[in-house]
Design a protein around this motif. Sequence first.
Motif, PDB file in Angstrom:
ATOM      1  N   GLY A  70       1.891   9.191  -3.915  1.00 48.44           N
ATOM      2  CA  GLY A  70       1.178   9.526  -2.683  1.00 48.44           C
ATOM      3  C   GLY A  70      -0.332   9.515  -2.842  1.00 48.44           C
ATOM      4  O   GLY A  70      -1.040  10.077  -2.011  1.00 48.44           O
ATOM      5  N   THR A  71      -0.827   8.905  -3.901  1.00 46.41           N
ATOM      6  CA  THR A  71      -2.274   8.888  -4.155  1.00 46.41           C
ATOM      7  C   THR A  71      -2.824   7.483  -3.925  1.00 46.41           C
ATOM      8  O   THR A  71      -2.094   6.501  -4.022  1.00 46.41           O
ATOM      9  CB  THR A  71      -2.563   9.290  -5.614  1.00 46.41           C
ATOM     10  N   VAL A  72      -4.126   7.403  -3.656  1.00 47.85           N
ATOM     11  CA  VAL A  72      -4.766   6.094  -3.470  1.00 47.85           C
ATOM     12  C   VAL A  72      -4.699   5.344  -4.799  1.00 47.85           C
ATOM     13  O   VAL A  72      -4.883   5.921  -5.866  1.00 47.85           O
ATOM     14  CB  VAL A  72      -6.233   6.263  -3.013  1.00 47.85           C
ATOM     15  N   ILE A  73      -4.407   4.063  -4.698  1.00 48.92           N
ATOM     16  CA  ILE A  73      -4.150   3.300  -5.908  1.00 48.92           C
ATOM     17  C   ILE A  73      -5.379   2.467  -6.275  1.00 48.92           C
ATOM     18  O   ILE A  73      -6.124   2.020  -5.399  1.00 48.92           O
ATOM     19  CB  ILE A  73      -2.906   2.413  -5.697  1.00 48.92           C
ATOM     20  N   SER A  74      -5.610   2.270  -7.558  1.00 47.55           N
ATOM     21  CA  SER A  74      -6.782   1.507  -7.993  1.00 47.55           C
ATOM     22  C   SER A  74      -6.553   0.011  -7.776  1.00 47.55           C
ATOM     23  O   SER A  74      -5.417  -0.445  -7.692  1.00 47.55           O
ATOM     24  CB  SER A  74      -7.051   1.763  -9.476  1.00 47.55           C
TER      25      SER A  74
END
Length: 600
Positions: free
Chosen positions: A25-29
């Motif tokens: 659920g986190t922004v991905i690089s």
Amino acid sequence: MLILLFCFTTFYGVSNSAFYDSFHGTVISTEDMKQHMKRNTTFWCINDIAPCDPNEGRRIDGSCNNLEHPTRGATHTPFYRVLPATYDEDFQPKKTKSGKEMPLARQLRTHLLSEGRIPSQRFTQLATHFFVFLPADIISAQDTVNFIMWKPYCCLPKGKTDRDCTPNKVPDDDPVFRHSDIRCLNMTRPISFQSSGCIKNDTVPERIVSSTPLFDLSNIYGTIEESAIKKARKFERGLLKYDVENGRIWPPGTKTSINLCLLNQKPAETRCHDTPEAATNTVLGINLFSIWLWRYHNLIANELANLNPCWSDDRLFYTARDINIATVLQIFYYEFLPLMLGRENMVRDGVISSSSGFRDLYNSNVLPQLSLEFPFVLRWVHTMQEGNLKFYDKHGHYLRQFPLVNLTLRTGFLAVDNNIDYITQGSFRQASANVDYVVDFDMAGIGLGPHQRAFDILTNDIAKNRYFGFQPYVKYKQFCNQKEYTSFDDLSNEIDPERIELLKEIYEHVEDIDLLAGIWMEKLIKGGSVPSTFYCLVVEQLIRNMISDRHWYERSNRPNAFTLEQLQEIRKVTVSRLLCDVADGVMEIQPHGFLRAGHK
Ligand SMILES: *[C@@H]1O[C@H](CO)[C@@H](O)[C@H](O)[C@H]1NC(C)=O
Ligand SMILES: *[C@@H]1O[C@H](CO)[C@@H](O)[C@H](O)[C@H]1NC(C)=O
Ligand SMILES: *[C@@H]1O[C@H](CO)[C@@H](O)[C@H](O)[C@H]1NC(C)=O
Ligand SMILES: *[C@@H]1O[C@H](CO)[C@@H](O)[C@H](O)[C@H]1NC(C)=O
């Protein structure tokens, strides 16, 4: 002209969207994103989400329901577990407490549940159709498709070399299959974030919610905003596209022969629906409610368009959808579940409100997620399904019967010979199977109809119990009751003595009892018609669903909330009213369509 002057259009700006890791659920690089593109894992592992707007209504893909955690509530996200998983080595099903293999799933099924047909004196087929339709909003049938279409070799020698094949052995002395050469029932390991290449394989298998985890009619509107729902919309008066055939209204038919409706008997049976979700062509209960709610959307949209000539197509569409969802939630929480779980129990436990006003218990700290246990325990309902579909004419005269399991992936059958009319009449005139310890012959023997030679849906359920890694039944009892259960006799308040004896015969230790097997054997709760642990795990999710959904229909403080007067109208809907409005040839019906006529 005057009217047009006051009309305005709403623009849904979609720009600057961000990529999120579906599991975490986190922004991905950018680097990780490239890796996923290279491995072709973006479909399952990445959510592409436009920035959240707190004033925007419910999105089709479920994102931005929780403004702090935009992916939670969206499709392709993880379940949570009520209790942590337990597995053997290499995430194989756990062994017994003393370290032996667990009893075979099929052996358990035949030992614990009898086969037969006993009509309920209370519930109609419509109740089980609805019970089957609801989970299709939140989960999908991928695992079944997996062994029918993608890996059809699990019972063959090749299956032994594929870790995904987990077929169920049939013992030689099986009471039914001993009369045949059937010794293996197909099954595959549940699809997970691991098997889809999203997270490392040496971690606890995590299931992917392939629909959206909240009740929002994903089975009608789909889960992917752009492509699917745009194809389904008419872009006129907020309507969904539809076909008219022999005077009946249907969801749009597909012109191409895609891999759906495999059992349509050509040339007569050709209808197959081209809708955002393939669910509308799966099992009968889902197909029926999908057709009805598709029509209901258009009925609402047309009413709204007549009342509000200024509204844009978008506004009409999204408002009709909001009302359609609210209608189903109202029927689900306030009409259907009280019959199953008991109204007083539900009010006591805070699942439903005893007043008809607004109810706003939203809590942004509770994430909009599904427990893995919830859709799983709903499988108990397989014991309540009746395999013989009875056809009636509109005056209530019995015509004939037809095996329910033969209608899976066979939408075309509904559109010929007035079948949908007769099946609709039957849905509220015929009894469901009794709530007892007996399972229908077809559910237990040919549950997938002509798609498999033999299939016991309930054996499959027990096997899935183990591959999902659920803790023992008594650990869930402890979660529900705060009581410890260390011997079989500790269960005597929840299970009748003859069924405790059955459990003792097949399980070595009380901690060996599988969650679902325990639920099968339980007594029904006071004031309701369901087993106590089923009640506990279902209520846990129903409350979470209500308090974690920012767009919950009973809230006064949400984007485009209903007014009190509007909510009062929603509160009046019943399943019988729905059928009168949109089902085929329903001229008279009992007020409570889920209950057999004559019952009070
Ligand atoms: C990429 O993944 C999608 C979705 O899982 C699949 O349908 C497609 O066939 C894959 N393409 C390739 C080239 O493997
Ligand atoms: C995990 O194993 C499956 C095969 O079961 C494979 O398809 C997948 O790519 C693996 N995932 C990772 C992250 O290695
Ligand atoms: C239902 O399907 C079975 C195969 O699973 C077939 O033998 C039977 O004839 C079918 N029944 C009807 C009425 O079509
Ligand atoms: C298992 O699946 C294969 C391939 O679909 C099928 O031929 C076989 O009959 C199935 N086994 C049973 C018991 O249905």
